[in-house]
Design an enzyme around this catalytic site. Structure first.
Site, PDB file in Angstrom:
ATOM      1  CB  CYS A 103       7.673  10.487   5.208  1.00 37.90           C
ATOM      2  SG  CYS A 103       7.226   9.421   3.827  1.00 37.90           S
ATOM      3  CG  HIS A 114       1.697  11.047   5.860  1.00 38.14           C
ATOM      4  ND1 HIS A 114       2.649  12.002   6.125  1.00 38.14           N
ATOM      5  CD2 HIS A 114       2.365   9.988   5.339  1.00 38.14           C
ATOM      6  CE1 HIS A 114       3.841  11.536   5.780  1.00 38.14           C
ATOM      7  NE2 HIS A 114       3.699  10.315   5.302  1.00 38.14           N
ATOM      8  CD  GLU A 115       1.040   6.388   5.273  1.00 39.41           C
ATOM      9  OE1 GLU A 115       1.495   6.068   4.149  1.00 39.41           O
ATOM     10  OE2 GLU A 115       1.780   6.718   6.212  1.00 39.41           O
ATOM     11  CG  HIS A 144       2.799   8.225   0.595  1.00 37.26           C
ATOM     12  ND1 HIS A 144       4.005   8.627   0.053  1.00 37.26           N
ATOM     13  CD2 HIS A 144       2.976   8.239   1.938  1.00 37.26           C
ATOM     14  CE1 HIS A 144       4.866   8.872   1.013  1.00 37.26           C
ATOM     15  NE2 HIS A 144       4.263   8.652   2.182  1.00 37.26           N
TER      16      HIS A 144
END
Length: 193
Positions: free
Chosen positions: A108, A150-151, A154
């Site tokens: 990251c 993953h994004e 966030h």
């Protein structure tokens, strides 16, 4: 404009982001700046909280990874006829995921110098608006699905290290502390506490 990336330890990375209501020039400029920032940082994805904007917005470029892999890697990480994507995701919502999972290393830009294995679904279905605010419902698999997850995390205030087992997290504690304190060097601008 190359924006500084918010480092691990900043509260914005743990916030659930707010939805975007209108296609404004400000949003379009932010997307352009995020692409530039991600490319200058050699990333394959970037979410708006990482550039200090708590919005439901992220970008994904799995095309670059596909192009840099040999044929064996492409077959391993991508489905047949999938050459990756380069796309912005606004107000995204993962609505389904496969029971089939796989583990692979993730890193990251907000947690530089670290990577750990994370288990994620192989395939997802996601609803989102693209950069032109056109609505889509699409399936993604393999590495593209991993980057999206993953994004997307966030925008929900979740970091990939939140998926790690407590013992694994304990083992990287000192490295995380160095990031919080800004005791690291990166090839891109960062914003520390």
């Amino acid at each position: 404009m190359n924006l500084p990336i918010v480092a691990y330890g900043n509260r914005i990375l743990k916030q659930k982001c707010i939805s975007i209501n209108e296609n404004s020039q400000e949003i379009q400029n932010l997307i352009i700046n995020m692409w530039e920032t991600m490319e200058n940082s050699n990333g394959c994805g970037l979410a708006s909280p990482q550039v200090n904007k708590p919005l439901q917005l992220f970008i994904v470029d799995s095309q670059i990874t596909f192009e840099n892999l040999d044929t064996e890697g492409q077959l391993l990480y991508f489905e047949k006829n999938d050459k990756g994507i380069r796309e912005a995701f606004i107000n995204a919502k993962i609505i389904d995921s496969s029971e089939e999972t796989w583990e692979d290393y993730e890193g990251c830009l907000s947690i530089p110098g670290l990577s750990q294995k994370v288990k994620r679904p192989w395939e997802i279905t996601i609803e989102y608006l693209d950069q032109n605010f056109i609505k889509h419902t699409k399936n993604f698999a393999g590495l593209t699905a991993r980057i999206i997850q993953h994004e997307y995390d966030h925008t929900q205030g979740v970091l990939y290290i939140d998926h790690l087992k407590p013992l694994t997290k304990k083992m990287i504690e000192s490295k995380l502390k160095n990031i919080v304190q800004g005791n690291i060097k990166t090839g891109y601008p960062m914003k520390f506490l």
